[in-house]
Design an enzyme around this catalytic site. Sequence first.
Site, PDB file in Angstrom:
ATOM      1  N   ARG A 161      -1.607  -6.335  -8.163  1.00 50.78           N
ATOM      2  CA  ARG A 161      -0.496  -7.228  -7.835  1.00 50.78           C
ATOM      3  C   ARG A 161      -0.278  -8.264  -8.921  1.00 50.78           C
ATOM      4  NH1 ARG A 161      -3.241  -8.311  -2.141  1.00 50.78           N
ATOM      5  NH2 ARG A 161      -4.917  -8.381  -3.656  1.00 50.78           N
ATOM      6  N   SER A 182      -3.106  -7.781   3.059  1.00 50.77           N
ATOM      7  CA  SER A 182      -3.327  -7.595   4.495  1.00 50.77           C
ATOM      8  C   SER A 182      -3.839  -8.889   5.123  1.00 50.77           C
ATOM      9  CB  SER A 182      -4.353  -6.479   4.738  1.00 50.77           C
ATOM     10  OG  SER A 182      -3.908  -5.277   4.173  1.00 50.77           O
ATOM     11  N   LYS A 202     -15.262  -8.278   4.101  1.00 49.91           N
ATOM     12  CA  LYS A 202     -14.123  -8.529   4.989  1.00 49.91           C
ATOM     13  C   LYS A 202     -14.428  -8.124   6.432  1.00 49.91           C
ATOM     14  CE  LYS A 202     -10.617  -7.765   1.405  1.00 49.91           C
ATOM     15  NZ  LYS A 202      -9.597  -6.814   0.909  1.00 49.91           N
ATOM     16  N   HIS A 237       0.839  -1.212   0.000  1.00 53.67           N
ATOM     17  CA  HIS A 237       0.000   0.000   0.000  1.00 53.67           C
ATOM     18  C   HIS A 237       0.870   1.257   0.000  1.00 53.67           C
ATOM     19  CE1 HIS A 237      -3.202  -2.625   2.120  1.00 53.67           C
ATOM     20  NE2 HIS A 237      -3.669  -2.360   0.919  1.00 53.67           N
TER      21      HIS A 237
HETATM   22  O1  PNS Z   1      -8.630  -3.020   0.051  1.00 53.26           O
HETATM   23  P1  PNS Z   1      -9.854  -3.601  -0.621  1.00 53.26           P
HETATM   24  O2  PNS Z   1     -10.702  -4.359   0.381  1.00 53.26           O
HETATM   25  O3  PNS Z   1      -9.523  -4.418  -1.836  1.00 53.26           O
HETATM   26  O4  PNS Z   1     -10.709  -2.342  -1.130  1.00 53.26           O
HETATM   27  C1  PNS Z   1     -11.942  -2.502  -1.822  1.00 53.26           C
HETATM   28  C2  PNS Z   1     -12.751  -1.203  -1.709  1.00 53.26           C
HETATM   29  C3  PNS Z   1     -13.052  -0.889  -0.241  1.00 53.26           C
HETATM   30  C4  PNS Z   1     -11.955  -0.057  -2.331  1.00 53.26           C
HETATM   31  C5  PNS Z   1     -14.073  -1.418  -2.508  1.00 53.26           C
HETATM   32  O5  PNS Z   1     -14.777  -2.484  -1.945  1.00 53.26           O
HETATM   33  C6  PNS Z   1     -14.932  -0.148  -2.531  1.00 53.26           C
HETATM   34  O6  PNS Z   1     -14.700   0.741  -3.329  1.00 53.26           O
HETATM   35  N1  PNS Z   1     -15.919  -0.073  -1.604  1.00 53.26           N
HETATM   36  C7  PNS Z   1     -16.753   1.100  -1.448  1.00 53.26           C
HETATM   37  C8  PNS Z   1     -18.195   0.835  -1.849  1.00 53.26           C
HETATM   38  C9  PNS Z   1     -18.387   0.963  -3.347  1.00 53.26           C
HETATM   39  O7  PNS Z   1     -18.174   2.004  -3.947  1.00 53.26           O
HETATM   40  N2  PNS Z   1     -18.799  -0.176  -3.957  1.00 53.26           N
HETATM   41  C10 PNS Z   1     -19.061  -0.253  -5.365  1.00 53.26           C
HETATM   42  C11 PNS Z   1     -17.804  -0.614  -6.131  1.00 53.26           C
HETATM   43  S1  PNS Z   1     -18.100  -0.614  -7.877  1.00 53.26           S
END
Ligand code: PNS
Length: 160
Positions: free
Chosen positions: A90, A127, A41, A17
């Site tokens: 990644r 993570s 999660k 990150h």
């Molecule tokens: O670190 P992560 O868990 O891979 O991050 C994923 C995250 C939190 C960035 C993604 O789930 C997200 O954008 N969540 C916010 C809600 C949202 O906008 N959902 C629609 C996505 S198209």
Amino acid sequence: MRRAVCPGSYDPPTNGHLDILERTSGLFDEVVVAVLINKSKQGLFTVDERMEMLREISAPLGNVRVDSWHGLLVHYCQQHGIQAIVKGLRAIGDFDYELQMAQMNQQLTGVETLFMPTKPPNSFLSSSLIKEVATFGGDVSHLLPEPVHKRLIQRLGRGD
Ligand code: PNS
């Protein structure tokens, strides 16, 4: 003002990150690192704790701000004048879901997503995996920024 957001769960933030944040901070005037809730999660750290860790590790970069958001990422971008979402990739396994989210976000509000390939030494980091390895006593000190490693060890009650 060119502004980007680096969204994620950051539970906790890893060296991977931090690498993406550092490189994004060199490309934009301001970078917001936003802690969002990923419904799939379960968290080890609270959102406030994740924000504290992110503030600590991103402070030297100078143009990175830390925030959190409960809701759609595109609405956050609209409300804060953010033109780009930057996501680290990644490996090919990340691509399917990231592409789907990028296309969904683009058609919702027009916000663009830029994919940044992770540096090879970080390509296996996540993570979740780091938490699992640390839970069972594996050494993850070289995979996390030092203040994050300290907190993880404290949280897991290992104290070493
Ligand atoms: O670190 P992560 O868990 O891979 O991050 C994923 C995250 C939190 C960035 C993604 O789930 C997200 O954008 N969540 C916010 C809600 C949202 O906008 N959902 C629609 C996505 S198209």
